[in-house]
Design an enzyme around this catalytic site. Structure first.
Site, PDB file in Angstrom:
ATOM      1  N   ASP A  50       0.654   5.295  -0.209  1.00  0.00           N
ATOM      2  CA  ASP A  50      -0.138   6.519  -0.243  1.00  0.00           C
ATOM      3  C   ASP A  50       0.373   7.413  -1.368  1.00  0.00           C
ATOM      4  O   ASP A  50       1.569   7.733  -1.425  1.00  0.00           O
ATOM      5  CB  ASP A  50      -0.029   7.249   1.096  1.00  0.00           C
ATOM      6  CG  ASP A  50      -0.796   6.539   2.193  1.00  0.00           C
ATOM      7  OD1 ASP A  50      -2.008   6.326   2.013  1.00  0.00           O
ATOM      8  OD2 ASP A  50      -0.188   6.191   3.217  1.00  0.00           O
ATOM      9  N   ASP A 105      -7.352   1.509   2.966  1.00  0.00           N
ATOM     10  CA  ASP A 105      -6.967   2.546   3.916  1.00  0.00           C
ATOM     11  C   ASP A 105      -7.811   3.815   3.861  1.00  0.00           C
ATOM     12  O   ASP A 105      -7.483   4.800   4.504  1.00  0.00           O
ATOM     13  CB  ASP A 105      -5.490   2.918   3.673  1.00  0.00           C
ATOM     14  CG  ASP A 105      -4.912   3.788   4.776  1.00  0.00           C
ATOM     15  OD1 ASP A 105      -5.296   3.594   5.947  1.00  0.00           O
ATOM     16  OD2 ASP A 105      -4.090   4.652   4.472  1.00  0.00           O
ATOM     17  N   HIS A 125       0.844  -1.189   0.000  1.00  0.00           N
ATOM     18  CA  HIS A 125       0.000   0.000   0.000  1.00  0.00           C
ATOM     19  C   HIS A 125       0.882   1.242   0.000  1.00  0.00           C
ATOM     20  O   HIS A 125       1.687   1.452   0.905  1.00  0.00           O
ATOM     21  CB  HIS A 125      -0.909   0.017   1.222  1.00  0.00           C
ATOM     22  CG  HIS A 125      -1.631   1.315   1.405  1.00  0.00           C
ATOM     23  ND1 HIS A 125      -2.668   1.691   0.580  1.00  0.00           N
ATOM     24  CD2 HIS A 125      -1.463   2.330   2.270  1.00  0.00           C
ATOM     25  CE1 HIS A 125      -3.106   2.878   0.954  1.00  0.00           C
ATOM     26  NE2 HIS A 125      -2.378   3.295   1.980  1.00  0.00           N
TER      27      HIS A 125
END
Length: 1003
Positions: free
Chosen positions: A258, A368, A256
């Site tokens: 961002d 998320d 993951h």
């Protein structure tokens, strides 16, 4: 002999890190190190390789915050190492740092081809077998560590200090002992498993005994020579199969990342390239490796900026190892993006995956984001996807979500098969602790036995590692452990569905009981998003009309590019305002540029629509208003009274009060500038509660326990300052009828104009704030005289109802809620709406008065001032607009919500005939555009906005040969044939509540 597992545990705990792991590299040789420091932004790879390098050494300081240093590492391979497996070991200064939040590097060969990334838990680089010389280049990024809750100047290159923040800790050429590496992996898995098993479990005691025997077999002065013997002992324990009923885990490689957060967008481009390079290199060594990557934007970045990495990624995608998932442009916030923007996340994301890789992604992958809109199931289904995955709801502070596998039902009735990984992280390392937690926490274990574990270090940590793959291999069928299988997400979802097709149903939004402050943090970003969404609506509408009416060129490329920019900035740490100052600064500038370009496109289209002398007023809203026609309008509408009166009178408590009246709505503003009465003439009822006020500005202290820019904790409500005193209250200048008031608090100034326009059903408030507060929450409250059991908040393609009471912990947890352009409260027969041009956070409370009546207080959350991660968040000048609509039904709230966000436009001549008209105001035209495939077909998206069934006649005022219902990607739906036989110019459509229907008109 007495056997003590505690002593074995301590023995392994010392020998594994101190003696065994170092023995993986029995011989090392220092590399020659040279460096080239880059001033400013990163340079192209070719420039980095050709730079003028200067000698340096291990231990040298390097890297001011956000800078780049290129290291050149060279060595001659010692003759006696010939034929040995070799690796380069590089530590950029990772000590004490976590993956993704420190220095990172991407290594290249002299010809510019990438090798792999360097990260805190991934220090090694492979050496080509048979090499007699090593030459490696490392592009090292000195990304600073942003300490949680500590205000810092490190969050922007413009304010960060210039001193170096890292020291090169290691640069070595090393011989690899593969047998010792495997021994370390054996001890790692069995030791962790023994730690997790209950004290009274015989398997645990047996494992400690086996580990003890294996440690006894190792000669610490000849680890390499005795490793095989120790492995033989451990092999017996590793060979025992798992129980038949053991928890089954699909392990999916994952990282993951961002798209912006504690680093700027430009650094994410490099983070993604580093991680992708790691992954494809790992796949070369491990054909079983599967890696899932979401966010089409991130793959597009690699394609644009690191084509050499992208070529390798494409190879692995074709091989089925590197798996695009998600079907969205970015992992966006889902609370605040508008209707069409949320649809475009799927349209642009899925188109990219289809066009570049021939893959129609089926999984929506949002681990998320900060809560999940109840509109998503329908959008997921209409995008052609089947599955949904997230993990974030496990962050709930109040209530434990009751399922991990379930059907998620949206506001229209669409259901999507959904999974929350019970491993409770999207960065698993496949440790025994993670595997045990997944089995222990799996809420649906009585009926199902299959869960997913995304494994790999995220946010630039490099993704999966070979150590994680070693754990997966050993736990595929191991007694006492969950069974781990590395496979694709689609394989997991199909197995989970087959295993549990009658999973329970969760209705409505997936509300996250944390991070509620993100509805409000960084108001200018919220405004930029809202304004961009509506400008895009206008630009497409006017450009389509110009293309259809006059053959004007449709700006496909510009609109595609601008949409993608807006979608990128809806990422779940940009739009929520939870990023560093650099990200926020760039977002503000980006929205300014997007707005200017869209205004130019709109002007060009309107100019091409001009038909002669004079001017006419047109409007891109879905409803006609005060006689002004709207393209996509429900009905033309009668012209409303064109006059408004403003009268000043002596108030009952002394001082002047002001009466505004336009024949539709009347309002009284007291001498203190607060609204004491808002009456719609149709009902004659005052919306403001007796003795109450509207537009009361209130300040609360705002220091949440954990996440400053993210959170608003419930205890903020315990302390409040009401801004009732006004510096001045007077007739406003520059508006047809309005009252201006000025208030001060500390160094902040609040200038408001309350105005009523001719023909308007809404009393509008424009608030100009010079905001100089710190860690303070600004609200605007309206005490309404009605007993509302629920509030109705606009979300994508509809609205969601939430209780106004706190009967349960689930209700009480929703003390701050998200709404788009309107929030509506009502009792039978009467309602009031609050509409806004850029506000998302709201709260609704109820009080029973002494007279027995109920006051429902609705408050808009206007501004915050968190200090981390951006210490200057929200400080400065703001203009916020909102309005109260008395006597409003949902349809009125929808209409006025659009109206406050869409300006009226002028066009030369007699106006413009709408391309599409609808005869039912409950059916809203959300977008009118030309088809994405550039065929010239017209695409119209409509939805039933009121929450009930609706039938509407849709008239197309242009020539079309056929009309078809299509999905979001403009592909025919199953019922397309029936509709295409209908006369294209006039359709009769039936909608279920909140149903979205997209029509494609062939021309």
């Amino acid at each position: 002999m007495h056997f003590d597992p505690v002593l074995v545990r301590r023995r392994l705990g010392r020998l594994l890190p101190e003696r065994l792991r170092p023995a993986v590299y029995p011989h090392t040789h220092a590399l020659t190190v040279e460096r080239y420091d880059v001033d400013g932004e990163p340079i192209p790879v070719a420039d980095g390789l050709a730079a003028g390098y200067q000698p340096t050494e291990v231990g040298a300081a390097w890297g001011s915050p956000w800078a780049t240093t290129w290291f050149k590492l060279t060595a001659e391979v010692p003759a006696d190492w010939s034929g040995r497996e070799l690796e380069v070991l590089v530590d950029l200064g990772f000590e004490g740092t976590g993956p993704g939040f420190a220095a990172e590097g991407l290594a290249y060969r002299p010809d510019g081809t990438p090798i792999k990334g360097l990260h805190p838990y991934n220090h090694w680089l492979p050496v080509e077998p048979g090499s007699d010389r090593v030459e490696v280049y490392v592009e090292a990024a000195s990304n600073p560590q942003i300490t949680m809750r500590v205000p810092t100047l490190l969050g922007d290159v413009q304010t960060a200090p210039a001193e170096p923040i890292y020291r090169l800790a290691k640069a070595e050429l090393a011989v690899v002992d593969a047998e010792v590496r495997e021994l370390v992996a054996d001890f790692d898995v069995l030791g962790q498993l023994a730690e997790e098993l209950p004290a009274d479990d015989p398997r645990g005691a047996q494992l400690w005994a086996t580990i003890s025997d294996a440690l006894d077999a190792i000669d610490l002065h000849d680890i390499s020579g005795t490793a095989a013997k120790a492995r033989e002992i451990l092999a017996v324990a590793l060979a025992k199969p798992a129980n038949a009923s053991a928890h089954r885990l699909t392990a999916v490689g994952h990282a993951h990342i961002d798209s912006a957060w504690l680093w700027p967008l430009r650094e994410t481009v490099r983070k993604v390239a580093r991680t992708a390079s790691n992954v494809v290199q790992l796949m070369d060594d491990h054909p079983e490796m599967i890696f899932a990557m979401s966010q089409a934007q991130q793959l597009a970045w690699i394609e644009e900026h690191r084509p050499e990495v992208f070529a390798r990624v494409k190879e692995k995608i074709a091989a089925g190892q590197f798996v695009p998932v998600g079907g969205m442009w970015v992992e966006s916030d889902t609370n605040m993006p508008g209707s069409e923007a949320m649809a475009r996340q799927f349209i642009h994301g899925k188109r990219y995956f289809q066009e570049k890789f021939g893959i129609d992604t089926q999984e929506v992958w949002l681990p998320d984001s900060f809560g999940y809109s109840a509109a998503l199931p329908q959008l997921i289904k209409l995008s052609g996807s089947r599955w949904f995955l997230t993990q974030k709801i496990s962050w709930n502070k109040t209530n434990l979500f009751p399922h991990h596998t379930f059907w998620w039902e949206g506001i229209d009735g669409s259901r999507i098969f959904t999974h929350f990984p019970p491993v409770d992280t999207y960065n698993s390392d496949l440790s025994a602790g993670d595997l045990a937690r997944s089995a222990r926490q799996f809420a649906d274990k009585a009926r199902a036995n299959h869960a997913l574990a995304p494994f790999g270090y995220g946010d630039g940590g490099g993704g999966p590692t070979r150590e994680m793959l070693a754990r997966a291999a050993r736990t595929a069928d191991l007694e006492g452990s969950s069974r781990v299988t590395i496979e694709k997400p689609e394989e997991f979802f199909q197995k989970a569905y087959d295993d549990y097709p009658d999973a329970p149903v969760w209705w409505g939004e997936l509300y996250l009981e944390i991070h509620r402050g993100t509805y409000t943090s960084h108001a200018k970003i919220k405004q930029g998003n809202r304004r961009s969404e509506h400008l895009l609506r206008e630009a497409e509408l006017w450009a389509t009309t110009a293309a259809v009416r006059h053959g004007a060129e449709y700006p496909y490329d510009a609109l595609d590019r601008l949409w993608k920019i807006v979608l990128l900035n809806q990422f779940h740490d940009i739009l929520p305002g939870s990023s560093i100052a650099w990200v926020n600064r760039e977002a503000r500038a980006t929205y300014q540029q997007v707005g200017e370009e869209l205004e130019q496109l709109i002007t060009a289209s309107l100019d091409s629509l001009g038909t002669g002398e004079g001017q006419a007023t047109v409007n891109a809203a879905p409803h006609a208003r005060n006689g002004v026609p709207a393209l996509g309008a429900s009905a033309t509408g009668e012209a409303a009274p064109a006059t408004v009166t403003l009268r000043e009178a002596q108030g009952a408590a002394g001082g002047s009060e002001f009466l505004l009246d336009n024949g539709i709505v009347s309002a009284i503003i007291g001498a203190d500038g607060l609204i004491t009465s808002v009456v719609d003439h149709e009902t004659g009822r005052n919306a403001i509660t007796p003795g109450g006020v509207g537009n009361l500005l209130q300040l609360h202290p705002d220091v949440p326990n954990d996440w400053d820019a993210w959170d608003v904790d419930a205890f903020y409500r315990n302390t409040v300052v009401d801004l009732r005193d006004a510096e001045s209250v007077a007739v406003a200048e520059g508006v047809s009828a309005g009252v201006q008031m000025v208030r001060k608090h500390g160094d902040s100034t609040f200038t408001q104009v309350i105005s009523l326009a001719p023909g308007a059903r809404a009393l509008e408030i424009t608030t100009d704030v010079d905001w100089q507060e710190r860690e303070t929450f600004l609200k605007a409250g309206f005490e309404l005289d009605l007993r509302a059991e629920v509030s109705s908040s606009e979300t994508q393609f509809g609205h969601v109802k939430r209780p106004t009471h706190e009967n349960t912990s689930w209700d009480a947890a929703k003390f701050e809620i998200c709404a788009h352009r309107f929030l509506h409260v009502a009792e039978p027969g009467y309602g009031v709406a609050l509409v806004n041009d850029s506000t998302y956070g709201h709260d609704v409370t109820r009080t029973v008065r002494e007279d027995g009546g109920t006051s429902t207080t609705v408050r808009l959350s206007l501004l915050r001032a968190p200090r981390w991660p951006d210490p200057e968040t929200d400080l400065g000048q703001h203009r916020l607009r909102y309005a109260i609509v008395p006597g409003a039904e949902i349809a009125d709230a929808v209409r006025e919500g659009y109206a406050i966000n869409l300006p009226e436009r002028t066009v030369a001549g007699g106006g413009v005939e709408p391309l599409i008209t609808v005869d039912n105001q409950s059916v809203v035209v959300e977008s009118i555009k030309l088809a994405e495939d550039r065929s010239g077909d017209v695409v119209v998206r409509l939805y039933a906005a009121d929450g009930g069934r609706a039938t509407a006649n849709v008239h197309a005022a242009f020539e079309a040969t056929a009309v078809t219902t299509v999905d979001l990607l403009e592909r025919p739906l199953a019922d397309a044939d029936a509709l295409s036989s209908t006369t294209p110019a006039d359709l009769s459509l039936s909608f279920r509540p909140f149903q979205i229907i997209t029509l494609r008109y062939s021309r």
